[in-house]
Scaffold this motif. Structure first.
Motif, short mmCIF file in Angstrom:
data_model
loop_
_atom_site.label_atom_id
_atom_site.label_comp_id
_atom_site.label_asym_id
_atom_site.label_seq_id
_atom_site.Cartn_x
_atom_site.Cartn_y
_atom_site.Cartn_z
N ASN A 1 16.52 23.72 -52.69
CA ASN A 1 16.18 25.15 -52.83
C ASN A 1 17.18 26.08 -52.16
OD1 ASN A 1 13.85 25.06 -54.48
ND2 ASN A 1 12.61 24.45 -52.73
N SER A 2 18.34 25.58 -51.80
CA SER A 2 19.41 26.47 -51.36
C SER A 2 19.89 27.29 -52.55
CB SER A 2 20.56 25.67 -50.77
OG SER A 2 21.08 24.77 -51.73
N THR A 3 20.31 28.51 -52.30
CA THR A 3 20.70 29.40 -53.41
C THR A 3 22.07 30.01 -53.17
OG1 THR A 3 19.57 31.28 -52.36
CG2 THR A 3 18.31 29.98 -53.96
N ASN A 4 22.67 30.43 -54.27
CA ASN A 4 23.97 31.08 -54.22
C ASN A 4 24.03 32.07 -55.36
OD1 ASN A 4 26.54 31.62 -53.34
ND2 ASN A 4 27.49 29.97 -54.50
N TYR A 5 24.60 33.26 -55.09
CA TYR A 5 24.63 34.33 -56.08
C TYR A 5 26.02 34.91 -56.19
CZ TYR A 5 19.56 34.28 -55.38
OH TYR A 5 18.25 33.89 -55.28
N THR A 6 26.33 35.38 -57.39
CA THR A 6 27.55 36.16 -57.52
C THR A 6 27.32 37.51 -56.84
OG1 THR A 6 29.24 36.84 -59.10
CG2 THR A 6 26.96 37.25 -59.73
N ASP A 7 28.40 38.10 -56.33
CA ASP A 7 28.26 39.29 -55.51
C ASP A 7 27.53 40.44 -56.22
OD1 ASP A 7 31.44 39.01 -53.69
OD2 ASP A 7 29.48 38.08 -53.37
N SER A 8 27.77 40.59 -57.51
CA SER A 8 27.24 41.75 -58.22
C SER A 8 25.72 41.74 -58.35
CB SER A 8 27.87 41.85 -59.61
OG SER A 8 27.55 40.72 -60.38
N VAL A 9 25.07 40.60 -58.10
CA VAL A 9 23.61 40.54 -58.25
C VAL A 9 22.89 40.31 -56.92
CG1 VAL A 9 23.92 39.65 -60.58
CG2 VAL A 9 23.35 38.06 -58.73
N LYS A 10 23.64 40.12 -55.86
CA LYS A 10 23.01 39.87 -54.55
C LYS A 10 22.10 41.03 -54.16
CE LYS A 10 26.52 36.82 -52.56
NZ LYS A 10 27.60 36.69 -51.55
N GLY A 11 20.90 40.69 -53.70
CA GLY A 11 19.93 41.69 -53.32
C GLY A 11 19.09 42.21 -54.47
N ARG A 12 19.46 41.87 -55.70
CA ARG A 12 18.70 42.35 -56.87
C ARG A 12 18.07 41.20 -57.64
NH1 ARG A 12 21.28 44.68 -61.02
NH2 ARG A 12 23.26 43.59 -60.67
N PHE A 13 18.76 40.06 -57.71
CA PHE A 13 18.27 38.91 -58.47
C PHE A 13 17.82 37.81 -57.50
CE2 PHE A 13 20.99 39.42 -62.60
CZ PHE A 13 20.56 40.73 -62.71
N ALA A 14 16.86 37.01 -57.95
CA ALA A 14 16.40 35.88 -57.15
C ALA A 14 16.15 34.68 -58.07
CB ALA A 14 15.13 36.23 -56.40
N ILE A 15 16.76 33.56 -57.73
CA ILE A 15 16.57 32.32 -58.49
C ILE A 15 15.57 31.45 -57.74
CG2 ILE A 15 18.53 31.16 -57.37
CD1 ILE A 15 19.09 29.78 -60.08
N SER A 16 14.71 30.79 -58.49
CA SER A 16 13.74 29.89 -57.89
C SER A 16 13.46 28.75 -58.87
CB SER A 16 12.44 30.63 -57.54
OG SER A 16 11.85 31.18 -58.70
N ARG A 17 12.78 27.72 -58.37
CA ARG A 17 12.48 26.58 -59.24
C ARG A 17 11.09 26.06 -58.91
NH1 ARG A 17 17.18 22.58 -58.24
NH2 ARG A 17 16.04 21.27 -59.73
N ASP A 18 10.45 25.49 -59.95
CA ASP A 18 9.17 24.82 -59.79
C ASP A 18 9.35 23.42 -60.36
OD1 ASP A 18 6.58 23.82 -59.98
OD2 ASP A 18 5.72 25.74 -60.52
N ASN A 19 9.57 22.46 -59.49
CA ASN A 19 9.86 21.10 -59.95
C ASN A 19 8.66 20.47 -60.66
OD1 ASN A 19 12.48 21.18 -58.98
ND2 ASN A 19 11.92 20.28 -57.00
#
Length: 115
Positions: A55-73
């Motif tokens: 569940n570690s995440t990484n974002y491109t700079d242009s979406v940081k603070g606006r987008f959130a990725i998550s997963r439900d295994n």
């Protein structure tokens, strides 16, 4: 054979929100890094966000603070919550799963941000 199916795209006004979903076939989903990419008109496909099997995440700079990725295994599903959408976020969004040197892609879902 891995299959990825995206959903949740659409037309939204600037400042609005959308949540994209990507459902993956197979039981191996939980083992791998999942990603969201996008291709805007006239541009190359770019990485938007990644989520690891821890569940570690990484974002491109242009979406940081606006987008959130998550997963439900349990549901073999990865999500991309997009808030504060801008016109420059308009693109086809693709879900990605990489196993070794093989990349699996969904069919893409269109996101259009316009007033």
């Amino acid at each position: 054979q891995v299959q990825l199916v995206e959903s949740g795209g659409g037309l939204v006004q600037p400042g609005g929100s959308l949540r994209l979903s990507c459902a993956a076939s197979g039981s191996i989903f939980r083992l791998y890094v999942m990603g969201w990419y996008r291709r805007a008109p006239g541009k190359q496909r770019e990485l938007v966000a990644l989520i690891g099997n821890d569940n570690s995440t990484n974002y491109t700079d242009s979406v940081k603070g606006r987008f959130a990725i998550s997963r439900d295994n349990a549901k073999n599903t990865v999500y991309l919550q997009m808030n504060g959408l801008k016109s420059e976020d308009t693109a086809v969004y693709y879900c990605n799963l990489k196993i070794g040197v093989v990349n699996y892609w969904g069919q893409g879902t269109q996101v259009t941000v316009s007033s």
